[in-house]
Design a protein around this motif. Structure first.
Motif, PDB file in Angstrom:
ATOM      1  N   ILE A  65     -24.310  64.111  84.440  1.00  0.00           N
ATOM      2  CA  ILE A  65     -23.892  63.823  85.850  1.00  0.00           C
ATOM      3  C   ILE A  65     -25.080  63.842  86.845  1.00  0.00           C
ATOM      4  O   ILE A  65     -25.196  62.828  87.587  1.00  0.00           O
ATOM      5  CB  ILE A  65     -22.924  64.710  86.330  1.00  0.00           C
ATOM      6  CG1 ILE A  65     -21.432  64.565  85.391  1.00  0.00           C
ATOM      7  CG2 ILE A  65     -22.627  64.386  87.748  1.00  0.00           C
ATOM      8  CD1 ILE A  65     -20.282  65.650  85.763  1.00  0.00           C
ATOM      9  N   GLN A  66     -25.937  64.978  86.680  1.00  0.00           N
ATOM     10  CA  GLN A  66     -27.034  64.939  87.575  1.00  0.00           C
ATOM     11  C   GLN A  66     -27.971  63.764  87.290  1.00  0.00           C
ATOM     12  O   GLN A  66     -28.762  63.335  88.340  1.00  0.00           O
ATOM     13  CB  GLN A  66     -27.913  66.160  87.555  1.00  0.00           C
ATOM     14  CG  GLN A  66     -29.024  66.723  88.567  1.00  0.00           C
ATOM     15  CD  GLN A  66     -28.472  66.436  90.135  1.00  0.00           C
ATOM     16  OE1 GLN A  66     -27.488  67.000  90.190  1.00  0.00           O
ATOM     17  NE2 GLN A  66     -28.987  65.624  90.616  1.00  0.00           N
ATOM     18  N   SER A  67     -28.257  63.367  86.114  1.00  0.00           N
ATOM     19  CA  SER A  67     -28.930  62.348  85.783  1.00  0.00           C
ATOM     20  C   SER A  67     -28.398  60.944  86.426  1.00  0.00           C
ATOM     21  O   SER A  67     -29.411  60.186  87.061  1.00  0.00           O
ATOM     22  CB  SER A  67     -29.252  62.116  84.358  1.00  0.00           C
ATOM     23  OG  SER A  67     -29.905  60.910  84.203  1.00  0.00           O
ATOM     24  N   LEU A  68     -27.142  60.728  86.315  1.00  0.00           N
ATOM     25  CA  LEU A  68     -26.750  59.502  86.770  1.00  0.00           C
ATOM     26  C   LEU A  68     -26.841  59.763  88.586  1.00  0.00           C
ATOM     27  O   LEU A  68     -27.225  58.464  89.256  1.00  0.00           O
ATOM     28  CB  LEU A  68     -25.260  59.459  86.556  1.00  0.00           C
ATOM     29  CG  LEU A  68     -25.249  58.927  84.868  1.00  0.00           C
ATOM     30  CD1 LEU A  68     -23.796  58.915  84.517  1.00  0.00           C
ATOM     31  CD2 LEU A  68     -25.798  57.646  84.784  1.00  0.00           C
ATOM     32  N   ARG A  69     -26.714  60.808  88.995  1.00  0.00           N
ATOM     33  CA  ARG A  69     -26.721  60.868  90.669  1.00  0.00           C
ATOM     34  C   ARG A  69     -28.232  60.520  90.959  1.00  0.00           C
ATOM     35  O   ARG A  69     -28.365  60.042  91.866  1.00  0.00           O
ATOM     36  CB  ARG A  69     -26.321  62.473  90.887  1.00  0.00           C
ATOM     37  CG  ARG A  69     -24.991  62.593  90.887  1.00  0.00           C
ATOM     38  CD  ARG A  69     -24.516  63.872  91.622  1.00  0.00           C
ATOM     39  NE  ARG A  69     -23.209  64.135  91.596  1.00  0.00           N
ATOM     40  CZ  ARG A  69     -22.564  65.246  91.481  1.00  0.00           C
ATOM     41  NH1 ARG A  69     -23.176  66.275  91.258  1.00  0.00           N
ATOM     42  NH2 ARG A  69     -21.334  65.140  91.422  1.00  0.00           N
TER      43      ARG A  69
END
Length: 87
Positions: A65-69
């Motif tokens: 999730i953080q990578s996509l954000r």
């Protein structure tokens, strides 16, 4: 062209109704409530889609999730700096 409408009676807490009425502006309470319900339906549909994806591929990790954000943030920064062609 607008979608056909129907008249419905709903019950909600008075304070919620008054706050919605105060915020509804010129479009009116019905339009405000319809938009809120439409957003909730979109959220419910997205939650269903996530559940199907997680059932098939496993849960999404916090790191994913953080990578996509981070990728979304970078794409937005590039678009802001370089125009629409940067993305």
């Amino acid at each position: 062209m607008s979608e056909p409408t129907g008249k419905y009676s709903i019950t909600m807490p008075r304070d919620v109704a008054e706050a919605a009425k105060a915020r509804s502006g010129p479009s009116g309470l019905s339009a405000y409530v319809a938009a809120a319900v439409a957003r909730q339906i979109e959220r419910d549909s997205l939650n269903e889609l996530v559940a199907v994806g997680e059932a098939e591929h496993g849960p999404v990790t916090d790191e994913e999730i953080q990578s996509l954000r981070d990728q979304l943030h970078q794409a937005r920064e590039q678009q802001t700096r370089g125009g629409a062609n940067a993305v």
